[in-house]
Design an enzyme around this catalytic site. Sequence first.
Site, PDB file in Angstrom:
ATOM      1  N   LYS A 126       8.467   8.934  18.438  1.00  0.00           N
ATOM      2  CA  LYS A 126       7.640   9.253  19.601  1.00  0.00           C
ATOM      3  C   LYS A 126       6.286   9.821  19.159  1.00  0.00           C
ATOM      4  CE  LYS A 126       6.325  10.212  23.780  1.00  0.00           C
ATOM      5  NZ  LYS A 126       5.869   9.085  24.637  1.00  0.00           N
ATOM      6  N   ILE A 164       4.530   9.247  30.292  1.00  0.00           N
ATOM      7  CA  ILE A 164       5.284  10.353  29.713  1.00  0.00           C
ATOM      8  C   ILE A 164       4.328  11.501  29.371  1.00  0.00           C
ATOM      9  CG2 ILE A 164       6.920  11.002  27.893  1.00  0.00           C
ATOM     10  CD1 ILE A 164       7.895   8.683  29.772  1.00  0.00           C
ATOM     11  N   CYS A 209      -3.135   5.576  23.474  1.00  0.00           N
ATOM     12  CA  CYS A 209      -2.232   6.084  24.509  1.00  0.00           C
ATOM     13  C   CYS A 209      -2.981   6.250  25.826  1.00  0.00           C
ATOM     14  CB  CYS A 209      -1.621   7.419  24.111  1.00  0.00           C
ATOM     15  SG  CYS A 209      -0.493   8.022  25.380  1.00  0.00           S
ATOM     16  N   LYS A 249      -2.694   1.416  15.882  1.00  0.00           N
ATOM     17  CA  LYS A 249      -2.170   0.790  17.103  1.00  0.00           C
ATOM     18  C   LYS A 249      -3.294   0.591  18.092  1.00  0.00           C
ATOM     19  CE  LYS A 249       1.728   1.099  20.252  1.00  0.00           C
ATOM     20  NZ  LYS A 249       3.057   1.675  20.399  1.00  0.00           N
ATOM     21  N   THR A 305       0.343  -0.282  25.764  1.00  0.00           N
ATOM     22  CA  THR A 305       0.497  -0.675  27.175  1.00  0.00           C
ATOM     23  C   THR A 305      -0.848  -0.893  27.871  1.00  0.00           C
ATOM     24  OG1 THR A 305       0.632   1.663  27.702  1.00  0.00           O
ATOM     25  CG2 THR A 305       2.707   0.487  27.440  1.00  0.00           C
ATOM     26  N   GLY A 334       6.670  -4.393  28.939  1.00  0.00           N
ATOM     27  CA  GLY A 334       7.681  -5.368  29.331  1.00  0.00           C
ATOM     28  C   GLY A 334       7.127  -6.778  29.442  1.00  0.00           C
ATOM     29  N   GLY A 379      10.549  -2.634  22.617  1.00  0.00           N
ATOM     30  CA  GLY A 379      10.568  -1.349  23.317  1.00  0.00           C
ATOM     31  C   GLY A 379      11.318  -1.465  24.618  1.00  0.00           C
TER      32      GLY A 379
END
Lengths: 324, 293
Positions: free
Chosen positions: A52, A78, A136, A171, A199, A223, A274
């Site tokens: 994480k 989150i 993020c 990333k 994302t 997803g 993920g």
Amino acid sequence: MNADDRDLLHVEFCGMPFDSPIVLLSGCVGFGEEYTRVAGFSNSEVGAICLKGTTGENRLGNQPHRVYETPGGMLNSIGLQNPGARYVVDNILPKLDFSETRFIANVSGSTVEEYVEVTRIFDDSNIDAIELNISCPNVKEGGAAFGNDPDMSARVVAAVRAATRKPLITKLSPNQTDIAENARRCIESGTDGFAVINTLMGMAIDIEQRAPILGNNQGGLSGPAIKPVALLKTHQVHQVARKHGIPIIGQGGVTNANDALEFIIAGASAVGVGTALFYDPLVCESINSGIADYLRRHQLSSIAQLVGTLELNSAISACDVCVE
Amino acid sequence: MSNESKPHRGTIHVESAKILSHERFPGDQFVLRVAAPECAAKALPGSFVHLRTDPMLRMRRPLSIMRVSATEGWVDMLYKVVGEGTRLLSARQEGETLSMMGPIGKPFVAHPERPRALLLGGGVGIPPMVFLAEHLRRTGGFDPLVLMGSEVPFPFRARPSEIIVPGVPDGVIAAMPLMEDWNIASRLASLQGYPGVFEGYITDLARAWLKALSEEQRTQVEIFACGPHPMLAATAMLAREFSLPCQVSLEEFMACAVGGCAGCVVEVQEDNGPAMRRVCVDGPVFDASRVFV
Ligand SMILES: Cc1cc2nc3c(=O)[nH]c(=O)nc-3n(C[C@H](O)[C@H](O)[C@H](O)COP(=O)(O)OP(=O)(O)OC[C@H]3O[C@@H](n4cnc5c(N)ncnc54)[C@H](O)[C@@H]3O)c2cc1C
Ligand SMILES: Cc1cc2nc3c(=O)[nH]c(=O)nc-3n(C[C@H](O)[C@H](O)[C@H](O)COP(=O)(O)O)c2cc1C
Ligand code: FES
């Protein structure tokens, strides 16, 4: 994983031996042990596990709700809940079984100094590699603010590069204009690898309350819904990275072996999983065997032979994929 | 490193659970029985499952376990249709299978020194209370009182109780038949004016009972509750009023249900300050005084 598959599935990533091209993605598997609660799940089925996102101090994260299913995917916000890098290194890493897989730290921060501080703490540990999360979308300062600006990205990568000799994986965010240019700058600044993509930003609304469903109003979309975007971004980054021999962990919506193969063909040397774990916690086994079957069927002896073998249609030149 | 040092490993099973029966009750409520022997063997009161309600809907939905038979290998759940996932689930037929993960979560823990267990279940918070009541009966040495509240018709045909409960107003005699069969005292509460049912909040009924106990009897009470948030908040206040220990089972939106995503957190006050704890693996059962402060 049987012995035959194991030989076929082996990949080298930034000098690290991976038993499988599958990398479990940051934020989906806690600090490495959580999914082992599931009977039949084993960390040794995957090449590596990204922990994480971790910051200098502990963070409580965002208010609930934090997750919400959307068509073909989900939103999360989150807010980088984590106990702080010192705690992770002192209390969590000693309990992980490094004989099962490789563990990669996911380094986050609000300032360049914080990224460097967290990286130093992990550099002085048995962690296998550093993944730099400059993408993020769920914290106010930092994160995506760095990743969306090539100058800032380059600064963070250079600063962190100077703070560690471990493999450094940057990333990248899809929420930016020119991901290839950003990748080029990160390579100049010394990154060893890429993770593509984090994302996409999104929102869900409760029409009765006329309010966002997520406590943080917006969140990151993951997803299957993001897979086409992720494939294109992987391809675009690969165009730049391959010239420097820099590998990519392709990710975004992988739920089966065919998805994973698409990423590999687009240029990924390893493939992240993920959100698919939330659908099926035992999905890795079938992804591994599906990839192995494909390699056999195409008479390939390694994944490396398949990486970036995409043959573009002649109408589109390799580095100029048109939008319309 | 051996698995002995990692007792959490392999505790949640993924089963292809065949639907054995699927019964509809008024108020869009359903009782679902599935064959899931691994889950049935390990479940404890408060455990829940995470299930794929339909192949078309990929994220799973959490549901509490109401009853299990370890010997026959089945698991019962009670759910209410509230949205897409539960609607799709309600259309699933006997003989079909569901992918189900379970058992998940930290269970309720009753203490023998407090044998007067007060169980409060509101709406679809009833299932874990049924499980706990059955468990306490099996364990022995407990004298539980089960109070259930619902604003839609109860998912069972209530029956006049043959067990006397102190403090309960006259005429409040409706009980859950299963509890009667087990010789466990139970009463019902609702604002809907159902016959034999206490008209008011479940916590008011609980307060009436607590007041009717002697001081000494009250030291033997421990409260267990599951239900909507306002009910749990009122229960926590009641526990404080009578200085009683109280465990509550909480709900929050979930993704993984194995502790991996930190999506399902609630704020909990710990000794060294506030913390965000995961409902799926740190809960769903929490000490009420840590959640409702
Ligand atoms: C530990 C636990 C035990 C539960 N036990 C039961 C039970 O025994 N019986 C029962 O009827 N319900 C129970 N619930 C609530 C149940 O999970 C939700 O009603 C269900 O997820 C709603 O899904 P939906 O798609 O029909 O509704 P929608 O409103 O369409 O759902 C949208 C999303 O929000 C989530 N969501 C909405 N409401 C809730 C909620 N209250 N809790 C968690 N997630 C929610 C859904 O999972 C879904 O991801 C429990 C929840 C938890 C966390
Ligand atoms: C619940 C959740 C939490 C996440 N947390 C992080 C994080 O802390 N750091 C990070 O770099 N990426 C985080 N991500 C992004 C994932 O690592 C991954 O890049 C993204 O979800 C796309 O892959 P997927 O579609 O397979 O999930 C998170 C994703 C999810 C769903
Ligand atoms: S649902 Fe993922 S941590 Fe609880």
